[in-house]
Design an enzyme around this catalytic site. Structure first.
Site, mmCIF file in Angstrom:
data_model
loop_
_atom_site.group_PDB
_atom_site.id
_atom_site.type_symbol
_atom_site.label_atom_id
_atom_site.label_comp_id
_atom_site.label_asym_id
_atom_site.label_seq_id
_atom_site.Cartn_x
_atom_site.Cartn_y
_atom_site.Cartn_z
ATOM 1 N N ARG A 195 -4.561 -7.890 1.862
ATOM 2 C CA ARG A 195 -4.213 -7.277 3.151
ATOM 3 C C ARG A 195 -3.789 -5.832 2.904
ATOM 4 N NH1 ARG A 195 0.658 -9.083 7.387
ATOM 5 N NH2 ARG A 195 0.889 -7.028 8.327
ATOM 6 N N HIS A 196 -3.972 -4.974 3.923
ATOM 7 C CA HIS A 196 -3.424 -3.623 3.891
ATOM 8 C C HIS A 196 -1.921 -3.726 4.180
ATOM 9 C CE1 HIS A 196 -7.256 -1.603 3.587
ATOM 10 N NE2 HIS A 196 -7.713 -2.223 4.653
ATOM 11 N N VAL A 197 -1.115 -3.742 3.146
ATOM 12 C CA VAL A 197 0.339 -3.879 3.321
ATOM 13 C C VAL A 197 1.025 -3.252 2.119
ATOM 14 C CG1 VAL A 197 0.444 -6.165 2.211
ATOM 15 C CG2 VAL A 197 2.206 -5.494 3.869
ATOM 16 N N ARG A 226 -4.497 -4.091 -0.687
ATOM 17 C CA ARG A 226 -5.520 -3.058 -0.792
ATOM 18 C C ARG A 226 -5.132 -1.770 -0.057
ATOM 19 N NH1 ARG A 226 -7.553 -7.109 2.771
ATOM 20 N NH2 ARG A 226 -8.312 -6.305 4.776
ATOM 21 N N HIS A 233 -4.864 -4.403 9.968
ATOM 22 C CA HIS A 233 -5.086 -3.134 9.271
ATOM 23 C C HIS A 233 -4.006 -2.089 9.559
ATOM 24 C CE1 HIS A 233 -9.073 -4.570 8.165
ATOM 25 N NE2 HIS A 233 -9.282 -4.883 9.440
#
Length: 403
Positions: free
Chosen positions: A161-163, A103, A133
């Site tokens: 996940r923010h990745v 995301r 994050h």
């Protein structure tokens, strides 16, 4: 002669009776033996079952086999079933069973995660939502560890996940299906700028928890000053944000330019089942329901339900302000690669809707390709100070989208 025959008959009768009696004793002994063996075998089986249950319980409580079993295995040899036969064939599901939602920040991700939690409970898939994050770029070792951890999740699963994009095939690991959502780059930037300072509707003090070291001078910094005076937060590479999520972990992916842009486009075409745009979220959810029904069936009904609306409305950023047209012009120029990528994704999204036969009205773009030229021609005559301020805000709000 007569007496001899009588004696012989008597002798024969006695031998016959003796044989019969002996056989009867033999059969009586044999009839007792199976009973004795059955009781012994029954006791042996029960003892074995008890030891097996006790051993299994001990194994689970201690997170591994008892030491005695390890000693026995070492004594008998280190060979196991997996050594002799290899890994069992993985269970093949008739639908994409490994999904990653890497995301993008401030692109509706919290809204979608709330929906996913409800859907995971409804459809019984494993949802793993990472709370990390601020770690989007990983070393090679961290990439391998994360990909192995993701691949070990019981299927079907959805990991979020923010990745930045992870290339599983590079490390000879099965590539999952990717999905994502992006939004107008300037709107995303403004949402993030004010969210870091003032949080959202979930609580007035959330921003103080997220950015405890931020001084008041920075927290209340005017957005126009930040942009026009080229503060780091409002200039490159900080505003080059969306493309690296799709370009990947290569160092050049973080450098604003054509190379990162083209690689991001290629990954969208080759590795993403769907990349939607937040401005058309309902259509995004409808497409996800069509493309991944085992995960998203009924998502639109949940999204439109009154109970969800109460939760979803709490994720909106507070105290958002609109920059002046001059600041927007500068910001747009800095984000030209981001906007080219956004245009590309938007076109692909509309193409997917057309292929599936989704009949919905697409919203007009929040900008046009010659946006910069239009800004220069928008004020032909000088205006009074009050009129100029009012007109600037009106024009800016006419193209900025506030979902």
């Amino acid at each position: 002669m007569k007496n001899f025959n009588s004696s012989a008959l008597h002798s024969h009768s006695q031998s016959t009776n003796h044989i019969r009696e002996r056989n009867s004793r033999k059969y009586s002994l044999l009839s007792v033996l199976p009973l004795r063996f059955s009781l012994r075998g029954y006791g042996f089986c029960m003892a074995t079952l008890f030891l097996f249950c006790f051993g299994s319980l001990f194994y689970q409580l201690n997170g591994g086999p008892p030491k005695i079993l390890l000693d026995i295995r070492q004594y008998l040899g280190g060979s196991t079933y997996l050594d002799d036969h290899g890994q069992p064939a993985p269970r093949v599901l008739p639908f994409p069973s490994q999904v990653i939602y890497n995301r993008v920040g401030k692109c509706g991700s919290r809204t979608v995660v709330i929906l996913l939690r409800l859907l995971a409970e409804k459809h019984q898939f494993n949802l793993v939502s990472s709370d990390i994050h601020n770690k989007t770029r990983l070393t090679k070792h961290e990439q391998v560890d994360l990909m192995k951890n993701i691949s070990s999740i019981p299927q079907p699963f959805l990991y979020t996940r923010h990745v930045h994009f992870l290339n599983f095939t590079r490390f000879k690991i099965e590539q999952p299906v990717y999905i994502n959502i992006i939004r107008d780059p300037i709107n995303r930037f403004l949402s993030n700028y004010f969210f870091r300072r003032f949080g959202d509707w979930r609580g007035e003090q959330n921003h103080l928890i997220r950015t405890p070291g931020m001084k008041d001078d920075e927290r209340y910094l005017d957005i126009n000053v930040c942009i026009l005076e080229n503060y780091p937060e409002c200039s490159n590479p900080r505003v080059f944000y969306i493309i690296p999520y799709f370009c990947g972990q290569h160092p050049q992916c973080r450098e604003p330019g054509v190379w990162a842009l083209e690689r991001a486009k290629q990954n969208v075409l080759e590795n993403y089942l769907l990349v939607g745009i937040l401005e058309e979220l309902e259509d995004v959810l409808l497409l996800l329901e069509r493309l991944l029904p085992h995960y998203f069936t009924g998502v639109l009904n949940i999204y439109k339900s009154p109970d969800y609306r109460k939760m979803g409305n709490m994720t909106g950023t507070v105290r958002k302000q609109t920059p002046t047209l001059e600041a927007l012009q500068v910001l747009y120029h800095r984000m030209r690669y981001e906007y080219e990528f956004y245009n590309f994704v938007r076109d692909q999204f509309h193409l997917t809707k057309k292929k599936i036969g989704l009949k919905s009205v697409s919203k007009p773009p929040a900008y046009s390709n010659d946006f910069l030229q239009q800004l220069a021609l928008r004020t032909p005559e000088p205006l009074d100070e009050d009129e100029e301020l009012e007109t600037d805000l009106e024009d800016a709000n006419s193209w900025l989208v506030h979902p």
